[in-house]
Write an enzyme that holds these catalytic residues in place. Structure first.
Site, PDB file in Angstrom:
ATOM      1  N   GLU A   1      31.216 104.889 125.691  1.00 57.33           N
ATOM      2  CA  GLU A   1      30.146 103.896 125.778  1.00 57.33           C
ATOM      3  C   GLU A   1      28.781 104.581 125.824  1.00 57.33           C
ATOM      4  OE1 GLU A   1      31.474 100.883 125.739  1.00 57.33           O
ATOM      5  OE2 GLU A   1      29.962  99.484 126.489  1.00 57.33           O
TER       6      GLU A   1
ATOM      7  N   ASP B   1      28.062  98.976 130.901  1.00 53.09           N
ATOM      8  CA  ASP B   1      27.477  97.900 130.103  1.00 53.09           C
ATOM      9  C   ASP B   1      26.580  98.496 129.018  1.00 53.09           C
ATOM     10  OD1 ASP B   1      26.902  95.398 129.270  1.00 53.09           O
ATOM     11  OD2 ASP B   1      25.573  94.886 130.936  1.00 53.09           O
TER      12      ASP B   1
ATOM     13  N   LYS C   1      35.526  91.685 136.167  1.00 54.93           N
ATOM     14  CA  LYS C   1      34.066  91.661 136.084  1.00 54.93           C
ATOM     15  C   LYS C   1      33.423  91.237 137.396  1.00 54.93           C
ATOM     16  CE  LYS C   1      32.631  90.265 131.896  1.00 54.93           C
ATOM     17  NZ  LYS C   1      31.684  90.647 130.845  1.00 54.93           N
TER      18      LYS C   1
ATOM     19  N   CYS D   1       0.548  68.380 123.694  1.00 54.19           N
ATOM     20  CA  CYS D   1       0.359  69.774 124.084  1.00 54.19           C
ATOM     21  C   CYS D   1      -0.461  69.813 125.384  1.00 54.19           C
ATOM     22  CB  CYS D   1      -0.377  70.516 122.974  1.00 54.19           C
ATOM     23  SG  CYS D   1      -0.991  72.135 123.487  1.00 54.19           S
TER      24      CYS D   1
ATOM     25  N   CYS E   1       3.464  72.781 119.554  1.00 54.99           N
ATOM     26  CA  CYS E   1       2.175  72.160 119.337  1.00 54.99           C
ATOM     27  C   CYS E   1       1.821  72.445 117.876  1.00 54.99           C
ATOM     28  CB  CYS E   1       1.147  72.789 120.278  1.00 54.99           C
ATOM     29  SG  CYS E   1      -0.542  72.428 119.771  1.00 54.99           S
TER      30      CYS E   1
ATOM     31  N   CYS F   1      -4.155  71.333 124.212  1.00 50.49           N
ATOM     32  CA  CYS F   1      -5.098  70.675 123.287  1.00 50.49           C
ATOM     33  C   CYS F   1      -4.801  69.190 123.114  1.00 50.49           C
ATOM     34  CB  CYS F   1      -5.087  71.371 121.933  1.00 50.49           C
ATOM     35  SG  CYS F   1      -3.565  71.095 121.009  1.00 50.49           S
TER      36      CYS F   1
ATOM     37  N   LYS G   1      33.175  99.723 134.232  1.00 50.26           N
ATOM     38  CA  LYS G   1      32.980  99.167 132.896  1.00 50.26           C
ATOM     39  C   LYS G   1      31.496  99.303 132.592  1.00 50.26           C
ATOM     40  CE  LYS G   1      34.139  95.101 130.120  1.00 50.26           C
ATOM     41  NZ  LYS G   1      32.927  95.106 129.339  1.00 50.26           N
TER      42      LYS G   1
ATOM     43  N   TYR H   1      35.705 107.608 127.240  1.00 48.27           N
ATOM     44  CA  TYR H   1      36.806 107.127 128.078  1.00 48.27           C
ATOM     45  C   TYR H   1      38.162 107.078 127.390  1.00 48.27           C
ATOM     46  CZ  TYR H   1      34.945 102.799 126.032  1.00 48.27           C
ATOM     47  OH  TYR H   1      34.454 101.861 125.178  1.00 48.27           O
TER      48      TYR H   1
ATOM     49  N   ASP I   1      14.152 126.840 128.214  1.00 51.14           N
ATOM     50  CA  ASP I   1      13.144 126.719 127.155  1.00 51.14           C
ATOM     51  C   ASP I   1      12.982 128.027 126.398  1.00 51.14           C
ATOM     52  OD1 ASP I   1      12.684 124.130 127.676  1.00 51.14           O
ATOM     53  OD2 ASP I   1      10.741 124.399 128.667  1.00 51.14           O
TER      54      ASP I   1
ATOM     55  N   GLU J   1      38.236 102.316 136.374  1.00 49.74           N
ATOM     56  CA  GLU J   1      37.000 102.988 135.983  1.00 49.74           C
ATOM     57  C   GLU J   1      35.864 101.998 135.778  1.00 49.74           C
ATOM     58  OE1 GLU J   1      37.715 104.198 131.522  1.00 49.74           O
ATOM     59  OE2 GLU J   1      39.394 104.899 132.723  1.00 49.74           O
TER      60      GLU J   1
ATOM     61  N   CYS K   1      -5.091  75.019 118.215  1.00 50.01           N
ATOM     62  CA  CYS K   1      -4.926  74.840 119.673  1.00 50.01           C
ATOM     63  C   CYS K   1      -5.430  76.092 120.376  1.00 50.01           C
ATOM     64  CB  CYS K   1      -3.448  74.624 119.982  1.00 50.01           C
ATOM     65  SG  CYS K   1      -3.054  74.737 121.735  1.00 50.01           S
TER      66      CYS K   1
HETATM   67  S1  IVH Z   1      38.527 100.746 127.334  1.00 51.79           S
HETATM   68  C1  IVH Z   1      41.070  98.903 123.957  1.00 51.79           C
HETATM   69  N1  IVH Z   1      36.969 101.560 129.248  1.00 51.79           N
HETATM   70  O1  IVH Z   1      33.971  97.239 127.258  1.00 51.79           O
HETATM   71  C2  IVH Z   1      40.180  98.951 125.132  1.00 51.79           C
HETATM   72  N2  IVH Z   1      36.095 100.035 127.675  1.00 51.79           N
HETATM   73  O2  IVH Z   1      34.694  94.445 126.901  1.00 51.79           O
HETATM   74  C3  IVH Z   1      39.087  99.872 124.891  1.00 51.79           C
HETATM   75  N3  IVH Z   1      33.745  99.457 128.037  1.00 51.79           N
HETATM   76  O3  IVH Z   1      34.559  97.395 123.814  1.00 51.79           O
HETATM   77  C4  IVH Z   1      38.077  99.837 125.909  1.00 51.79           C
HETATM   78  N4  IVH Z   1      33.447 100.721 129.804  1.00 51.79           N
HETATM   79  O4  IVH Z   1      32.793  98.949 124.787  1.00 51.79           O
HETATM   80  C5  IVH Z   1      37.080 100.794 128.166  1.00 51.79           C
HETATM   81  N5  IVH Z   1      35.679 102.399 130.986  1.00 51.79           N
HETATM   82  C6  IVH Z   1      35.799 101.631 129.903  1.00 51.79           C
HETATM   83  C7  IVH Z   1      34.726 100.876 129.419  1.00 51.79           C
HETATM   84  C8  IVH Z   1      34.914 100.067 128.295  1.00 51.79           C
HETATM   85  C9  IVH Z   1      32.885  99.877 128.967  1.00 51.79           C
HETATM   86  C10 IVH Z   1      33.424  98.487 126.981  1.00 51.79           C
HETATM   87  C11 IVH Z   1      33.922  98.862 125.618  1.00 51.79           C
HETATM   88  C12 IVH Z   1      34.749  97.691 125.156  1.00 51.79           C
HETATM   89  C13 IVH Z   1      34.219  96.605 126.029  1.00 51.79           C
HETATM   90  C14 IVH Z   1      35.235  95.497 126.172  1.00 51.79           C
END
Ligand code: IVH
Length: 678
Positions: free
Chosen positions: A180, A120, A320, A414, A432, A417, A118, A232, A40, A116, A437
């Site tokens: 991401e 969300d 997945k 409803c 409704c 009412c 994925k 990534y 800071d 790796e 109501c």
């Molecule tokens: S590679 C051409 N690596 O998943 C492929 N995607 O369902 C490029 N995502 O649009 C994606 N983690 O937004 C890659 N470790 C990861 C990821 C990842 C999340 C997402 C990404 C992509 C979507 C596809």
């Protein structure tokens, strides 16, 4: 010119470099080397220097993450290379089929993979030119995305400038990386707690909260949301390409960008599958949502050879995770009536533990869904909780159906009412149609009183229900006729709380058009739309007379809002309501920014912690900053006051050990002086 000016330039440059280094240690590597106070102090020194010598400010200075005011739109940008999606599967065997396809195409060649998480979230493409972040673009349709650079700059784990930490590695003059953006689960949970406490709809999941934040036109609000990201891939670079995906990840990391620590190089597809299983077990312990594992062929030359379809690369597959499920009994279905009259069937379940929480209710959306899934009261049902907060019923265990199980029918009237129900304009939902109501009136009044709307304190749900059922409140305008002595007669309502409530209602008259528009509960008119409409039209009369074209011309306002606003203002009972509100003396115009407040808190530094009884943190911050004070997140020796509410934690302790003055909300209000809420 030589002399002190040069010394300042050097100092500013030194501070920028030092702060960047510590941001990298803190936000990217998660291994801070200095205390928050020291950090800071550096930040403060640079800010002070820049304030005294604005010519020293550079665009990539760590103080410039939130620059400028709100935007009006995000310009479209074409991606240099398309941002593809991923082919996906839920089965191990299909992952093995993927490997077989890859082998068929490549012939005999050694193959290794990278597995790796994925993440969300939402994908983002970020370009650095001469080491400086120059552009960040969303995926959009894969070919064209939105330029969200100003918002991306607020993400603390995304450096504004690259710096190489590997000897001999230079920062490419041009590099585009992809990754991401996500909202950490801890941040998401806190944000949702706060929303629930404020009577706001919670976010459905962290991904929606993150993508909503990225779409905000005001970067200050984005900065407050607390987004993070993992990178990534390298989409293009002015330097020769790395040999493998794992090398590219190392390069990204060595340039100061954040990569995910759970990524693993795997010598075979079986090893990759084993890593998937390990990540699945680890999933709940991570501070970000993952919905699977991406398995990628490691060699970039083989990736090129494999190529891509129009949608997916052939060198990767997303494996997945199935959402978590549990079986339980459906005890009953009841029907709730919302603010707009929409009827929603809600399932009451025997409590069951799924994905870390006990679930006893699930939404069923509408009758069509119940019929399609053939859900009957008494059935054993499978509930699923994915990343979403609200669980859903995915299927019925038909084999376990008791003979007594009863099909569900939406009521013809409803439930509150007893008015005959009608179809909503989507033809699927029922509503409704009775605007009087009691259930709708109750919900409308509760919404009207919300903090983000008219901010009426002391109007609890039970009181609203009582006042609606005894006919005192027939619409929101009736609130303005409530009298202290009448209220004070009610059960569990003293003279004092009645007086406070009436005072709070009085005060709400001045809330202004923006809050009022949100409070009216017009379908699709959320806080943002209310703000835009209020700013554009300035008064309720102007909005009431606006044509669909005029409303449609407001940037960010979509068709659904246009139609709903027009419909609302056309209804005669709503015109009557506006007349009532006028007569009640409500402010029906947009508030001007108001006179500037005296800068009584100039030079003082505040830290807010815990939950204050009547203000939320943003409001407290706005009030302090409006008077020239500064609000920081970390307690340090420079902190002048800590404002502590309920559940204040370690910050308060730290403040006490440093001997910093502690204020409660009342103390803060006292310090703000006259018109504290202005
Ligand atoms: S590679 C051409 N690596 O998943 C492929 N995607 O369902 C490029 N995502 O649009 C994606 N983690 O937004 C890659 N470790 C990861 C990821 C990842 C999340 C997402 C990404 C992509 C979507 C596809």
């Amino acid at each position: 010119m030589k002399g002190p000016a040069d010394a300042l330039v050097t100092r500013a440059e030194h501070l920028r470099r030092t702060i960047r280094k510590h941001e990298h240690l803190y936000y990217v590597l998660l291994e801070p080397e200095i205390s928050d106070q020291k950090f800071d102090a550096l930040d403060r020194e640079l800010r002070d220097l820049e304030a005294a010598h604005p010519e020293l400010i550079t665009h990539d200075s760590p103080t410039q993450r939130v620059g400028g005011g709100p935007l009006t739109e995000f310009p479209p940008v074409a991606h240099a290379a398309p941002m593809l999606s991923l082919d996906n599967t839920y089965s191990e065997d299909e992952v093995r089929d993927f490997e077989a396809r890859v082998r068929r195409q490549l012939g005999e060649t050694p193959l290794s993979y990278v597995a790796e998480p994925k993440i969300d979230g939402l994908s983002l493409s970020v370009t650095y030119e001469n080491a400086i972040l120059t552009r960040a673009v969303t995926r959009g349709d894969g070919k064209i995305g939105d330029d969200v650079t100003v918002n991306a700059r607020t993400i603390r784990s995304l450096p504004l400038a690259l710096a190489s930490s590997r000897p001999g590695l230079k920062v490419p003059s041009l590099i585009e990386v992809r990754g991401e953006v996500y909202l950490p689960r801890s941040v998401f949970a806190r944000a949702n707690d706060e929303r629930t406490r404020n009577g706001e709809e919670p976010f459905v999941n962290a991904r929606n909260a993150a993508s909503g934040a990225m779409k905000q036109l005001d970067p200050r609000q984005v900065a407050e949301r607390g987004l993070e990201l993992f990178l990534y891939s390298v989409a293009r670079s002015s330097e020769p390409e790395a040999r493998s995906h794992s090398d590219a990840l190392r390069l990204i990391g060595d340039l100061g960008l954040r990569t995910n620590p759970e990524i693993k190089a795997c010598a075979s597809i079986e090893e990759a599958l084993a890593h998937c299983a390990a990540l699945r077990l680890k999933r709940d312990a991570l501070d970000y949502d993952i919905d699977g594992v991406v398995i990628k062929v490691d060699s970039l030359s083989l990736q090129r050879e494999l190529g891509a379809t129009s949608k997916f690369p052939r060198w990767a597959i997303a494996y997945k995770f199935p959402a978590e499920r549990a079986a339980t009994r459906l005890v009953n279905i009841d029907v709730q009536v919302g603010r707009t009259g929409k009827l929603t069937p809600v399932a009451h379940l025997e409590p069951v533990f799924v994905a870390g929480t006990t679930v006893s209710r699930a939404t069923l959306h509408n009758a069509e869904e119940i019929a399609r899934k053939d859900i009957r009261v008494g059935d054993t049902v499978v509930v699923e909780r994915g990343g979403d907060v609200i669980p859903k019923i995915v299927e019925v265990a038909l084999g376990l159906r008791p003979p007594s199980a009863k099909p569900f029918m939406m009521p013809a009237a409803c439930p509150v009412c007893l008015t005959h129900v009608a179809a909503m304009d989507d033809e699927v939902d029922l509503r409704c149609p009775n605007a009087s109501c009691p259930a709708q009136i109750e919900e409308r009044i509760k919404h009207f009183a919300r903090r983000q709307a008219m901010d009426i304190e002391g109007l609890g749900d039970k009181l609203v229900a009582l006042l609606v059922s005894d006919g005192t409140l027939r619409n929101i305008a009736d609130l303005y006729t409530l009298e202290v002595d009448v209220l004070a007669q009610l059960e569990r309502m003293g003279e004092k709380s009645a007086a406070n409530l009436v005072a709070s209602i009085e005060k709400s008259r001045g809330a202004g058009l923006q809050r009022l528009l949100f409070g009216l509960g017009i379908r699709f008119v959320g806080e943002r739309a209310a703000e835009l409409l209020s700013r554009r039209f300035g008064s309720i009369d102007a909005l009431s007379q606006a044509t669909a074209e005029e409303i449609d011309a407001v940037p960010e306002i979509g068709q659904a809002v246009v139609a709903s606003v027009r419909e609302w203002f056309t209804a005669s009972q709503n015109q009557d309501l506006i007349d009532h509100l006028k007569r009640a003396g409500l402010q029906l115009k947009t508030l001007s920014a108001g006179p500037a407040q005296p800068r009584t808190l100039e030079g003082l530094q505040f830290v807010l912690t815990g939950v204050l009884p009547s203000m939320d943190r943003n409001e407290a911050k706005r009030l302090i900053e409006g008077r020239g004070g500064r609000v920081t997140s970390a307690v340090s020796s420079k902190t002048s006051y800590i404002v502590a509410g309920d559940d204040a934690g370690s910050k308060l302790e730290k403040a006490r050990t440093l001997g910093i003055k502690v204020l409660d909300e009342a103390g803060l209000v006292g310090l703000l002086g006259e018109n504290p809420r202005a």
